[in-house]
Design an enzyme around this catalytic site. Structure first.
Site, mmCIF file in Angstrom:
data_model
loop_
_atom_site.group_PDB
_atom_site.id
_atom_site.type_symbol
_atom_site.label_atom_id
_atom_site.label_comp_id
_atom_site.label_asym_id
_atom_site.label_seq_id
_atom_site.Cartn_x
_atom_site.Cartn_y
_atom_site.Cartn_z
ATOM 1 N N CYS A 90 -28.186 55.660 28.065
ATOM 2 C CA CYS A 90 -29.162 54.718 28.541
ATOM 3 C C CYS A 90 -29.404 53.441 27.944
ATOM 4 O O CYS A 90 -29.942 52.618 28.270
ATOM 5 C CB CYS A 90 -30.552 55.544 28.690
ATOM 6 S SG CYS A 90 -30.692 56.985 29.744
ATOM 7 N N HIS A 356 -34.527 52.781 36.843
ATOM 8 C CA HIS A 356 -33.668 52.804 35.523
ATOM 9 C C HIS A 356 -32.078 52.665 35.943
ATOM 10 O O HIS A 356 -31.615 53.729 36.051
ATOM 11 C CB HIS A 356 -34.071 54.029 35.018
ATOM 12 C CG HIS A 356 -33.212 54.110 33.571
ATOM 13 N ND1 HIS A 356 -32.706 53.408 32.802
ATOM 14 C CD2 HIS A 356 -33.270 55.472 32.911
ATOM 15 C CE1 HIS A 356 -31.980 53.979 31.803
ATOM 16 N NE2 HIS A 356 -32.390 55.381 31.597
ATOM 17 N N CYS A 386 -34.834 55.462 24.753
ATOM 18 C CA CYS A 386 -34.257 56.894 24.296
ATOM 19 C C CYS A 386 -32.958 56.879 24.819
ATOM 20 O O CYS A 386 -32.549 56.366 25.799
ATOM 21 C CB CYS A 386 -35.380 57.891 24.947
ATOM 22 S SG CYS A 386 -35.432 58.344 26.660
#
Length: 400
Positions: A90, A356, A386
């Site tokens: 991510c 996302h 994160c």
């Protein structure tokens, strides 16, 4: 030597399924369109751009074979333009910016494009396989659990109730709806088809009709996985002070699955003067930090503390923060650990509302932060995400 961000663009985000508006657009085309936008917005002499660094998590199928180079080839910048694709899960989109900054600050490169792309409708999450979570030989010794279980573990350990995480999610939707209404997403561009006709010109996932009652009616997404799959027991074995995992996260308070791409133009001062470019921000610091893989999503706080120390700054020196809303508990934990009020975090909504797109998100957040700092006439911002497996990444930018 300083590394400057001269401009930032991102596509609109489309829902990451076969019914999403961007399903018909290849990820290479998404990445190409942000490269073209950077060129057109800045009347850029593309012969001076040396490399493209792009984050992409699922590097298979339409996103395989070095999508950064594929996009560079399609962009019209010229055959000289190189490309490299990276994967820090991510954090990939922000990692791309940080690596570009390192190249510039070292003097190895004068001007690069950095960013990310993810078409989650065409290349679903997990398409790249791997033994990280699926192979017991890897997962059992490290007490690895799925991210949703980790998010629920954070909520259980630190006392975030279902009402509180839902309230956070509701606020994200309301902020995004207001930002959309007030046209705050200045770095956003529409996505067009091969004929130049707009396919999508707004973020498809924003739901201004969201209500707290509606969120309260959604079933927990990870309860069966945790109880029937045994992951709750793994988490409790690692954190015995947590007597029971409270499964508070669901589709409405977790990040939405979407398609999108983003890019920034990073260079030194000399190339900016040569090309007549005006720097918008400089990159003050960048850091990554590892965390326990069971409660893997707590990385933004330690990574941010590391970046602040590197920059010689305190939390109070930061005007605005962008903290990726992978799950509501992630920014809630960050606010508690860093002592930051919600009024300074994700002021235009976050991934719960907007989505996302894995490899692109870090770059998108950077552009969003740049736009908002300029809109409010503020100076410093921090971006953090994160990362699966137990990592965090953070960058600090300062307005010129």
């Amino acid at each position: 030597m300083e590394a400057y961000i001269y401009d930032a663009v991102r596509t609109v985000r489309g829902k990451g399924n076969k019914k999403g508006a961007l399903y018909s657009i290849t990820p290479t085309e998404l990445a190409k369109q942000v490269l073209v936008a950077l060129k057109d917005r800045n009347n850029l002499d593309t012969s001076k751009v040396e490399d493209v660094i792009m984050g992409c998590v699922a590097q298979v199928k339409d996103q395989g074979v070095n999508i950064a180079k594929s996009a560079a080839q399609e962009s019209g910048y010229g055959n000289h333009l190189c490309g490299v694709t990276l994967n820090r899960f991510c954090g990939s989109g922000l990692e791309a910016i940080n690596q570009a900054a390192a190249y510039v600050k070292s003097g190895f490169t004068q001007l690069l494009v950095a960013g990310g792309v993810e078409s989650m409708s065409r290349v679903p999450m997990g398409s790249d396989g791997g033994g990280f979570l699926m192979d017991p030989i890897q997962a059992i010794p490290g007490k690895l659990v799925p991210q949703g279980i980790s998010a629920d573990l954070i909520a259980s350990k630190y006392g975030y109730s279902r009402n509180e995480v839902d309230a956070f999610a509701y606020e994200s939707q309301m902020r995004a709806a207001k930002a959309e209404e007030e046209k705050r997403y200045a770095s956003r561009i529409p996505v067009v088809d091969i004929n130049g006709i707009s396919v999508l010109n707004t973020d498809e996932n924003i739901r201004p009709s969201t209500t707290k009652a509606g969120l309260a009616n959604l079933n927990p997404s990870f309860e069966m996985m945790g109880q029937m799959g045994g992951f709750d027991a793994v988490a409790i074995d690692k954190y015995p002070e947590v007597e029971q995992i409270e499964h508070v996260h669901h589709a409405g308070n977790s990040s939405a699955i979407v398609d999108g791409a983003a890019a920034v133009l990073v260079g030194n001062e000399a190339i900016g003067k040569e090309l007549g470019l005006t720097p918008r921000f400089k990159i003050r610091a960048a850091a990554v930090e590892g965390t326990d893989p069971t409660i893997m999503l707590i990385g933004p706080a330690p990574a941010s503390k590391k970046a602040l120390k590197q920059a010689g700054m305190e939390t109070t020196d930061i005007d605005l923060f962008e903290v990726n809303e992978a799950f509501a508990a992630v920014p809630m934990y960050f606010m508690e650990q860093m002592g930051v009020d919600h009024s300074k975090i994700n002021v235009n909504g976050g991934a719960i509302a907007l989505g996302h797109p894995l490899g692109a998100t870090g770059c998108m957040l950077t552009g969003t932060l740049m736009d908002e700092l300029e809109r409010q006439d503020l100076n410093t911002g921090l971006v953090t995400l994160c990362i699966g497996g137990g990592m965090g990444i953070a960058s600090i930018i300062e307005r010129i």
